[in-house]
Scaffold this motif. Sequence first.
Motif, short mmCIF file in Angstrom:
data_model
loop_
_atom_site.label_atom_id
_atom_site.label_comp_id
_atom_site.label_asym_id
_atom_site.label_seq_id
_atom_site.Cartn_x
_atom_site.Cartn_y
_atom_site.Cartn_z
N ILE A 163 0.84 -1.21 0.00
CA ILE A 163 0.00 0.00 0.00
C ILE A 163 0.87 1.25 0.00
N ALA A 164 1.91 1.26 0.83
CA ALA A 164 2.80 2.42 0.88
C ALA A 164 3.46 2.66 -0.48
N ALA A 165 3.87 1.60 -1.13
CA ALA A 165 4.50 1.74 -2.45
C ALA A 165 3.49 2.26 -3.47
N LYS A 166 2.28 1.74 -3.43
CA LYS A 166 1.24 2.19 -4.35
C LYS A 166 0.88 3.66 -4.09
N ASN A 167 0.95 4.09 -2.84
CA ASN A 167 0.65 5.47 -2.49
C ASN A 167 1.81 6.41 -2.81
N GLU A 168 2.93 5.82 -3.22
CA GLU A 168 4.15 6.59 -3.53
C GLU A 168 4.55 7.51 -2.38
N ASP A 169 4.45 6.96 -1.17
CA ASP A 169 4.82 7.69 0.04
C ASP A 169 6.12 7.08 0.56
N LYS A 170 7.23 7.75 0.26
CA LYS A 170 8.55 7.20 0.59
C LYS A 170 8.71 6.94 2.09
N GLN A 171 8.33 7.88 2.94
CA GLN A 171 8.51 7.68 4.38
C GLN A 171 7.64 6.53 4.89
N GLU A 172 6.43 6.45 4.40
CA GLU A 172 5.54 5.34 4.78
C GLU A 172 6.15 4.01 4.32
N LEU A 173 6.72 4.00 3.13
CA LEU A 173 7.37 2.78 2.62
C LEU A 173 8.55 2.39 3.49
N ILE A 174 9.33 3.36 3.90
CA ILE A 174 10.47 3.09 4.79
C ILE A 174 9.98 2.51 6.11
N ASN A 175 8.98 3.15 6.70
CA ASN A 175 8.44 2.69 7.99
C ASN A 175 7.87 1.28 7.90
N GLU A 176 7.08 1.04 6.88
CA GLU A 176 6.43 -0.27 6.75
C GLU A 176 7.44 -1.36 6.39
N THR A 177 8.45 -1.01 5.61
CA THR A 177 9.49 -1.99 5.30
C THR A 177 10.27 -2.37 6.55
N ALA A 178 10.56 -1.39 7.39
CA ALA A 178 11.24 -1.68 8.66
C ALA A 178 10.38 -2.61 9.52
N ASP A 179 9.08 -2.35 9.57
CA ASP A 179 8.17 -3.23 10.33
C ASP A 179 8.18 -4.65 9.76
N LEU A 180 8.15 -4.76 8.44
CA LEU A 180 8.15 -6.08 7.80
C LEU A 180 9.44 -6.82 8.09
N VAL A 181 10.57 -6.14 7.98
CA VAL A 181 11.86 -6.79 8.25
C VAL A 181 11.89 -7.31 9.69
N TYR A 182 11.46 -6.48 10.63
CA TYR A 182 11.43 -6.90 12.04
C TYR A 182 10.57 -8.16 12.22
N HIS A 183 9.35 -8.15 11.67
CA HIS A 183 8.46 -9.29 11.84
C HIS A 183 8.98 -10.53 11.12
N MET A 184 9.66 -10.34 9.99
CA MET A 184 10.28 -11.48 9.30
C MET A 184 11.39 -12.09 10.16
N LEU A 185 12.14 -11.24 10.82
CA LEU A 185 13.19 -11.75 11.71
C LEU A 185 12.60 -12.52 12.89
N VAL A 186 11.50 -12.03 13.44
CA VAL A 186 10.81 -12.76 14.51
C VAL A 186 10.37 -14.13 13.99
#
Length: 104
Positions: A46-69
């Motif tokens: 969604i962040a990528a589709k919205n072309e919101d760079k900061q949102e994309l950064i935030n959500e990618t960080a969240d995804l990486v964290y949860h993938m590591l868990v």
Amino acid sequence: MIEPLYQEILERKKEPREGSYTNYLFDKGIDKILKKVGEEATEVVIAAKNEDKQELINETADLVYHMLVLLVEQEVSLDEIKEELANREGKLSKTEDRKVIEEL
């Protein structure tokens, strides 16, 4: 930076801390962890589709964290992931071997 975070998550699993979100995920189990991975992956899209760079950064960080868990929960090491990526290096991936994505 991913390696130290992985190690911290691994340590949290071994030595839980009261009130820790990471321990909350481990306590809830694999279904909760998978749900969070799915939610975060969707939010990245969604962040990528919205072309919101900061949102994309935030959500990618969240995804990486949860993938590591998830990796820690499933006892998959970062070395195993690195090894798999190294095995793929230099290999030609043919588009006809891949499933076609019709639409997003």
